[in-house]
Motif scaffolding. Structure first.
Motif, PDB file in Angstrom:
ATOM      1  N   LEU A 126       0.818  -1.209   0.000  1.00 52.82           N
ATOM      2  CA  LEU A 126       0.000   0.000   0.000  1.00 52.82           C
ATOM      3  C   LEU A 126       0.855   1.264   0.000  1.00 52.82           C
ATOM      4  N   VAL A 127       1.939   1.240   0.741  1.00 53.59           N
ATOM      5  CA  VAL A 127       2.799   2.418   0.860  1.00 53.59           C
ATOM      6  C   VAL A 127       3.680   2.585  -0.379  1.00 53.59           C
ATOM      7  N   ARG A 128       4.021   1.477  -1.020  1.00 52.21           N
ATOM      8  CA  ARG A 128       4.895   1.537  -2.185  1.00 52.21           C
ATOM      9  C   ARG A 128       4.301   2.449  -3.264  1.00 52.21           C
ATOM     10  N   GLY A 129       5.106   3.349  -3.754  1.00 49.88           N
ATOM     11  CA  GLY A 129       4.659   4.265  -4.800  1.00 49.88           C
ATOM     12  C   GLY A 129       4.102   5.578  -4.283  1.00 49.88           C
ATOM     13  N   GLN A 130       3.821   5.666  -2.974  1.00 50.58           N
ATOM     14  CA  GLN A 130       3.372   6.938  -2.411  1.00 50.58           C
ATOM     15  C   GLN A 130       4.549   7.910  -2.351  1.00 50.58           C
ATOM     16  N   ARG A 131       4.236   9.191  -2.457  1.00 48.37           N
ATOM     17  CA  ARG A 131       5.291  10.208  -2.429  1.00 48.37           C
ATOM     18  C   ARG A 131       5.386  10.921  -1.086  1.00 48.37           C
ATOM     19  N   ALA A 132       4.375  10.775  -0.251  1.00 49.89           N
ATOM     20  CA  ALA A 132       4.403  11.328   1.110  1.00 49.89           C
ATOM     21  C   ALA A 132       3.288  10.659   1.901  1.00 49.89           C
ATOM     22  N   VAL A 133       3.473  10.592   3.216  1.00 47.19           N
ATOM     23  CA  VAL A 133       2.512   9.958   4.113  1.00 47.19           C
ATOM     24  C   VAL A 133       2.236  10.908   5.273  1.00 47.19           C
ATOM     25  N   GLN A 134       0.949  11.092   5.606  1.00 46.36           N
ATOM     26  CA  GLN A 134       0.576  11.930   6.749  1.00 46.36           C
ATOM     27  C   GLN A 134      -0.318  11.147   7.707  1.00 46.36           C
ATOM     28  N   VAL A 135      -0.086  11.314   9.005  1.00 50.04           N
ATOM     29  CA  VAL A 135      -0.970  10.773  10.033  1.00 50.04           C
ATOM     30  C   VAL A 135      -1.452  11.923  10.901  1.00 50.04           C
ATOM     31  N   ASP A 136      -2.564  11.671  11.638  1.00 48.62           N
ATOM     32  CA  ASP A 136      -3.090  12.741  12.494  1.00 48.62           C
ATOM     33  C   ASP A 136      -3.041  12.389  13.985  1.00 48.62           C
ATOM     34  N   GLY A 137      -2.437  11.242  14.314  1.00 47.23           N
ATOM     35  CA  GLY A 137      -2.294  10.864  15.717  1.00 47.23           C
ATOM     36  C   GLY A 137      -3.436  10.038  16.267  1.00 47.23           C
ATOM     37  N   HIS A 138      -4.544   9.963  15.560  1.00 48.71           N
ATOM     38  CA  HIS A 138      -5.625   9.055  15.946  1.00 48.71           C
ATOM     39  C   HIS A 138      -5.242   7.639  15.495  1.00 48.71           C
ATOM     40  N   TYR A 139      -5.796   6.639  16.183  1.00 48.42           N
ATOM     41  CA  TYR A 139      -5.449   5.249  15.916  1.00 48.42           C
ATOM     42  C   TYR A 139      -3.921   5.064  15.941  1.00 48.42           C
ATOM     43  N   PRO A 140      -3.296   5.208  17.118  1.00 47.34           N
ATOM     44  CA  PRO A 140      -1.830   5.215  17.221  1.00 47.34           C
ATOM     45  C   PRO A 140      -1.147   3.978  16.649  1.00 47.34           C
ATOM     46  N   GLU A 141      -1.718   2.786  16.851  1.00 43.44           N
ATOM     47  CA  GLU A 141      -1.062   1.586  16.329  1.00 43.44           C
ATOM     48  C   GLU A 141      -0.993   1.616  14.808  1.00 43.44           C
ATOM     49  N   LEU A 142      -2.057   2.093  14.190  1.00 43.34           N
ATOM     50  CA  LEU A 142      -2.052   2.247  12.737  1.00 43.34           C
ATOM     51  C   LEU A 142      -1.008   3.274  12.322  1.00 43.34           C
ATOM     52  N   ALA A 143      -0.956   4.391  13.032  1.00 38.76           N
ATOM     53  CA  ALA A 143      -0.008   5.447  12.693  1.00 38.76           C
ATOM     54  C   ALA A 143       1.424   4.944  12.776  1.00 38.76           C
ATOM     55  N   VAL A 144       1.757   4.219  13.837  1.00 36.37           N
ATOM     56  CA  VAL A 144       3.119   3.691  13.982  1.00 36.37           C
ATOM     57  C   VAL A 144       3.444   2.749  12.834  1.00 36.37           C
ATOM     58  N   ALA A 145       2.509   1.863  12.495  1.00 38.45           N
ATOM     59  CA  ALA A 145       2.753   0.898  11.424  1.00 38.45           C
ATOM     60  C   ALA A 145       2.956   1.591  10.080  1.00 38.45           C
ATOM     61  N   VAL A 146       2.129   2.581   9.793  1.00 38.07           N
ATOM     62  CA  VAL A 146       2.233   3.299   8.514  1.00 38.07           C
ATOM     63  C   VAL A 146       3.535   4.089   8.454  1.00 38.07           C
ATOM     64  N   LEU A 147       3.862   4.798   9.515  1.00 35.33           N
ATOM     65  CA  LEU A 147       5.086   5.604   9.521  1.00 35.33           C
ATOM     66  C   LEU A 147       6.333   4.723   9.441  1.00 35.33           C
ATOM     67  N   THR A 148       6.320   3.601  10.136  1.00 32.34           N
ATOM     68  CA  THR A 148       7.466   2.695  10.099  1.00 32.34           C
ATOM     69  C   THR A 148       7.719   2.177   8.693  1.00 32.34           C
ATOM     70  N   GLU A 149       6.645   1.808   8.009  1.00 33.14           N
ATOM     71  CA  GLU A 149       6.801   1.304   6.645  1.00 33.14           C
ATOM     72  C   GLU A 149       7.237   2.417   5.694  1.00 33.14           C
ATOM     73  N   ALA A 150       6.685   3.618   5.875  1.00 36.51           N
ATOM     74  CA  ALA A 150       7.095   4.741   5.023  1.00 36.51           C
ATOM     75  C   ALA A 150       8.576   5.053   5.213  1.00 36.51           C
ATOM     76  N   ARG A 151       9.018   5.050   6.453  1.00 39.61           N
ATOM     77  CA  ARG A 151      10.434   5.282   6.729  1.00 39.61           C
ATOM     78  C   ARG A 151      11.294   4.198   6.059  1.00 39.61           C
ATOM     79  N   ARG A 152      10.855   2.946   6.145  1.00 40.46           N
ATOM     80  CA  ARG A 152      11.616   1.843   5.544  1.00 40.46           C
ATOM     81  C   ARG A 152      11.764   2.043   4.045  1.00 40.46           C
TER      82      ARG A 152
END
Length: 296
Positions: A126-152
């Motif tokens: 899902l993250v592959r091919g995205q050019r930027a990722v934003q989270v808003d702090g709601h659903y923290p477990e989701l936010a951590v998972a998304v940010l970790t993958e984007a960083r990777r």
């Protein structure tokens, strides 16, 4: 098209535009009303899609009849919705919002959906091919998972920091950009310089503080550079911060690699778009065809 991914809260917003706020036990008739999907990540995604990006939203909506309004609005805005609570029969979070015609200020009563259980999808694909990722702090477990993958995957990561949340320390080391409101107050940080120092100390490289109609403050490492907000005849400020973050995320995606110069330019562009959104009632009216693809 520039792909941008948003993860966070989605609500159903019911907005009433009134001549003045009602007193206790008083009923007033709205001048007009509107219903739309809301929430920080959701409004940011709608903004990015309106400005010509390919916006994907990870959130929780569910199968309650009220969810139909959310699906319809996001489909009309061109947002690709991935509902991580599709089988949940409970109602989505609802925000009841009253906007004063005299001041543009608003009163909001809402729920935040914190009790919902989300099913996280296959993030690498899902993250592959995205050019930027934003989270808003709601659903923290989701936010951590998304940010970790984007960083990777080496994708810029951003946070809409509207208010302090206890889960944020887990997110900060995963973030490149944090733009926070004047109400954002981490523990023991009581002014913008202390807030910026706190964020920088947790590894955030690009930091700014929004001040409503006042200038944006961009942290330089030694102090703040100011970015004036264009003047406007304000009708309704609801969602202006969300618009700012959506426009900033898309501008960041379009100006990679992220540098001090591209961050400053993107802030100015986003501030102009957020200001324009305040000149009409609700979070969608400003999205006229003349504005489409306005970001560069």
């Amino acid at each position: 098209m520039t792909g941008v991914l948003f993860a966070g809260l989605c609500t159903l917003d019911v907005l009433q535009f009134v001549e003045r706020y009602p007193a206790d036990n008083e009923k007033v008739t709205a001048l007009t009303q509107t219903v739309a999907a809301g929430g920080p990540a959701t409004n940011a995604a709608a903004t990015a899609a309106h400005l010509g990006g390919t916006a994907t939203l990870l959130t929780a909506v569910g199968s309650h009849p009220l969810a139909a309004g959310i699906h319809a609005d996001l489909a009309a805005r061109g947002v690709h919705l991935i509902d991580l609570a599709a089988g949940d029969p409970g109602p989505p979070p609802v925000s009841s919002i009253v906007v004063s015609a005299g001041t543009g200020n608003r009163a909001v009563v809402s729920t935040n959906g914190a009790t919902r259980t989300l099913t996280v999808p296959d993030l690498p694909a899902l993250v592959r091919g995205q050019r930027a990722v934003q989270v808003d702090g709601h659903y923290p477990e989701l936010a951590v998972a998304v940010l970790t993958e984007a960083r990777r995957q080496g994708i810029p990561t951003l946070l809409d920091a509207g208010s302090w949340k206890p889960a944020l320390p887990a997110l900060l080391p995963l973030l490149d950009v944090v733009v926070c409101s004047a109400d954002f107050r981490p523990p023991s940080a009581h002014d913008p310089a202390a807030v910026a120092g706190f964020l920088a100390g947790h590894g955030v490289r690009w930091i700014a503080v929004s001040q409503g109609p006042g200038p944006l403050l961009r942290w330089t490492g030694n102090g703040f550079a100011t970015h004036p907000v264009p003047p406007a005849d304000v009708v309704d400020t609801l969602g202006a911060g969300d618009v700012l973050h959506g426009a900033l995320t898309l501008a960041t995606a379009r100006r990679r690699p992220l540098t001090d110069t591209t961050f400053a330019t993107s802030l100015d562009e986003a501030a102009a778009i957020a200001t324009r959104s305040c000149t009409s009632f609700g979070t969608r009216t400003w999205m006229s065809d003349v504005d489409r693809h306005g970001a560069t």
